[in-house]
Design a protein around this motif. Sequence first.
Motif: not given
Length: 345
Positions: A38-45, A50-60
């Motif tokens: 997935y992709m997101d824009q941080s507060d600093d633009q 990202y990639w993470k396990e679906r059951k994980s809360a934090e990206p790897e």
Amino acid sequence: MSFFPTTQYPTHLVECNAGKCIRENNTIKPDLRKGVIYMDQSDDQLMHFYWKERKSAEPEEDLIIFPDEAEMIRVKECTTGRVYLLKFKSSDQKLFFWMQNKDDEKDEECITKINRLINDPQGAIDEGRSSSRMDLSNDSQDLMQILGESGQDIGMSQENLMQFLQAAGGFGGNSAPTASTRAGGDDTIENSMDVDENDEPREQKRLSGTQVDSLKEILANTTVAEDTTATKVVTLSDDVASVDALNALLQNDALRQALFPNVPNVESTARHSHDEVSHLIQSEHFQLSLKKIDKALEDGSLDSILSSLGLDASADINIFLKAIEEQAKSGQQQAQSTHEESMEH
């Protein structure tokens, strides 16, 4: 037909189920974990990939990508799976991912969005916001037509209706309260609340009858490969496979028929013993139902159901069944309370 719209709005700029690939010399092998990119824009633009396990809360994996710095392309040489390469133009860094949805109909749409976010992040974001507003407007107009032309038949303006829908979670609200009508005739919205171990109130989300029917239909149409049926055994956690949990599920006819259609009806006063529960879980027809649930969770077919239960799309079969069990037990408690009240009168 469901009274409220079921449109699911994304929580990320783009998101799709995909696993990582492991590079071993000149060979690419799949990492078999269920994942999501997935992709997101941080507060600093800055744009993050990202990639993470679906059951994980934090990206790897958390990669900052500057405009026009990378691109994602299909690896046509791979004929045994749908593999894509994230290739950086400013370095030799290469990351491989394999698509995990059961079909490829949304692969290109996802990759196109990723490349658009890399090449023209602000344009892609603005376009996405415009599309979301358009969808929201169309959905509200459709519902207004159902309720009464321009809301006049129910004395509700479009602004009032939108506030109502957002409060009810129909258009990306924080919660999905249960609509109930009281004896006085006033329509009210109230949250079903529960208390956790720390005595902190938490919202207990429930599936409506229509959603249970939808769950039943999804699982009925889910197919499991013959080799998987023969070899794979789905193991449940102790709390989900407990006597209390399984009895609660099997005593609720609607949930039992949706999840385990081949399991015989259980009287509300009857209970399976510990040995009977253990035997049932290992039985062929029960395992087939578990495999269908697991498959539907993996390919994203149950994402809307998970959302209605307040669960993340990465929830596994144990988390999902635990939430369903809580609904079944809540139903038992309500039925018992109603019975006791009727006996008092």
